[in-house]
Design a protein around this motif. Structure first.
Motif, PDB file in Angstrom:
ATOM      1  N   THR A  87       0.463  -1.417   0.156  1.00 55.27           N
ATOM      2  CA  THR A  87       0.061  -0.011  -0.090  1.00 55.27           C
ATOM      3  C   THR A  87       0.815   1.359   0.226  1.00 55.27           C
ATOM      4  N   GLY A 142       4.845   3.472  -0.565  1.00 52.21           N
ATOM      5  CA  GLY A 142       6.515   3.239  -0.663  1.00 52.21           C
ATOM      6  C   GLY A 142       6.974   2.208  -1.144  1.00 52.21           C
ATOM      7  N   ARG A 202      -4.294  -0.648   4.631  1.00 53.70           N
ATOM      8  CA  ARG A 202      -4.862   0.380   3.752  1.00 53.70           C
ATOM      9  C   ARG A 202      -5.488   0.301   2.412  1.00 53.70           C
ATOM     10  N   CYS A 211      -3.158  -7.926   8.884  1.00 56.92           N
ATOM     11  CA  CYS A 211      -2.637  -6.962   9.659  1.00 56.92           C
ATOM     12  C   CYS A 211      -1.291  -7.421  10.463  1.00 56.92           C
ATOM     13  N   LEU A 212       0.114  -7.595  10.187  1.00 57.28           N
ATOM     14  CA  LEU A 212       1.483  -8.804  10.085  1.00 57.28           C
ATOM     15  C   LEU A 212       1.581  -8.723  11.795  1.00 57.28           C
ATOM     16  N   GLY A 257       7.008  -3.201   6.761  1.00 54.40           N
ATOM     17  CA  GLY A 257       7.639  -2.813   7.171  1.00 54.40           C
ATOM     18  C   GLY A 257       7.997  -1.501   8.466  1.00 54.40           C
ATOM     19  N   ILE A 258       7.905  -1.597   9.339  1.00 58.86           N
ATOM     20  CA  ILE A 258       7.411  -0.102  10.585  1.00 58.86           C
ATOM     21  C   ILE A 258       8.621  -0.095  10.779  1.00 58.86           C
ATOM     22  N   VAL A 298       6.067  -6.869  12.690  1.00 61.21           N
ATOM     23  CA  VAL A 298       6.091  -6.641  11.247  1.00 61.21           C
ATOM     24  C   VAL A 298       7.360  -7.448  10.635  1.00 61.21           C
ATOM     25  N   ALA A 318      15.267  -5.917   3.769  1.00 65.34           N
ATOM     26  CA  ALA A 318      15.908  -5.239   4.797  1.00 65.34           C
ATOM     27  C   ALA A 318      16.340  -4.007   5.092  1.00 65.34           C
ATOM     28  N   TYR A 323      15.182  -2.031  15.470  1.00 66.43           N
ATOM     29  CA  TYR A 323      15.057  -1.876  14.125  1.00 66.43           C
ATOM     30  C   TYR A 323      15.849  -2.787  13.016  1.00 66.43           C
ATOM     31  N   MET A 331       7.521   6.193   5.171  1.00 68.85           N
ATOM     32  CA  MET A 331       8.819   6.201   6.273  1.00 68.85           C
ATOM     33  C   MET A 331       9.733   6.978   7.112  1.00 68.85           C
TER      34      MET A 331
END
Ligand SMILES: NC(=O)c1ccc[n+]([C@@H]2O[C@H](COP(=O)([O-])OP(=O)(O)OC[C@H]3O[C@@H](n4cnc5c(N)ncnc54)[C@H](OP(=O)(O)O)[C@@H]3O)[C@@H](O)[C@H]2O)c1
Length: 261
Positions: free
Chosen positions: A27, A29, A51, A72-73, A100-101, A121, A147, A161, A198
């Motif tokens: 959804t 980037g 989203r 939702c991961l 990713g988050i 995530v 990654a 992260y 992000m």
């Protein structure tokens, strides 16, 4: 500067067209750019995200080739459900894990919630999906896991992260070994700083959009190639990895030379 050395969309079309891919993070980037690159080359994509409304325009312009799957991961039930649901409408030839988050927080100020969310995530969900797909992708399929160069060069505020992405890089190697007997190639792609939502939200905090633009300009100057990455840059490199016939267990770093600086 001309991009004349880059392959155009038509070059990789025969290897991608008519194949079916699962993409997480579709959804926004990088995942959105990957999804767009795949459908523009004639592939079908099962696009995973929360989203899904953000995919309405792409779906309308590529009717029938984008299937939307809300998940939702951080929800283990949702994660278990993704591969079986995606396989209900046809076989899968490839997987791109782009969800990713990132929470940049100083040590001592990291909440249990953000700690868990980043591992769920960035690491657990991709590892579960990869393990499921290594047995269920079509023979000679391919997986690419996004990654980060922060896995190798952590900062104090990327404590969780960076570790979540470093663990993912190790998992990619196990998956590559497990997938090899069926000809399944599994690779990682580690971007440097890419101008996506992000990157902007990580730097937004109390700052204005204008401050963020300023900060991103400063970051540009750290890159030997003189600019930040774009989601398109990463998507094109992902296409190359998906079709590379003798590459598995590898990590492609794409960072405008930042790691050399
Ligand atoms: N931007 C960079 O500079 C950079 C650098 C190195 C690596 N990366 C990596 O590249 C990948 C893409 O990042 P981006 O920059 O494109 O970020 P982005 O624009 O923020 O997109 C993140 C994607 O992850 C999905 N996502 C996040 N949490 C989720 C959850 N709980 N469940 C399902 N989906 C979730 C989001 O979908 P929904 O919100 O719709 O669920 C969204 O599609 C990530 O793995 C990131 O770690 C980015």
């Amino acid at each position: 500067m001309s991009d004349s050395f880059l392959p155009d969309a038509s070059t990789l079309k025969p290897l991608i067209a008519y194949r079916r891919f699962l993409v997480t993070g579709a959804t926004s980037g990088i995942g959105f750019a990957v999804t767009k690159a795949l459908v523009e080359r004639g592939a079908s994509v099962v696009a995973v995200g929360r989203r899904l409304e953000l995919l309405a325009e792409l779906e309308a312009s590529h009717r029938g080739r984008l299937e939307l799957l809300r998940a939702c991961l951080t929800d283990a039930g949702d994660v278990r459900f993704i591969v079986p649901r995606a396989l209900e409408h046809g076989p899968l030839d490839g997987f791109v894990s782009a969800a990713g988050i990132a929470h940049h927080e100083p040590l001592g100020a990291i909440s249990e919630r953000t700690f868990r969310e980043q591992f769920e995530v960035n690491t657990f969900a991709p590892m579960h999906l990869g393990a499921d797909l290594v047995a269920k992708l079509e023979p000679r399929g391919a997986m690419v896991f996004i990654a980060s160069t922060l896995a190798h060069r952590p900062t104090a505020t990327s404590y969780v992260y960076s570790a979540s992405k470093a663990a993912l890089l190790s998992a990619v190697k196990s998956l590559a070994i497990a997938g090899a007997p069926r000809g399944i190639r599994v690779n990682a792609l580690s971007p440097g700083v890419v101008d996506t939502p992000m990157t902007r939200s990580a730097r937004l905090g109390e700052a204005t959009e204008r401050d963020v633009d300023e900060r991103l300009k400063q970051l540009e100057s750290l890159h030997p190639l003189g600019r930040l990455g774009t989601a398109h840059d990463v998507a094109e490199a992902t296409m190359q990895l998906l079709v590379a016939p003798w590459t598995t267990g590898a990590e492609l770093v794409i960072d405008g030379g930042l790691s050399l600086a």
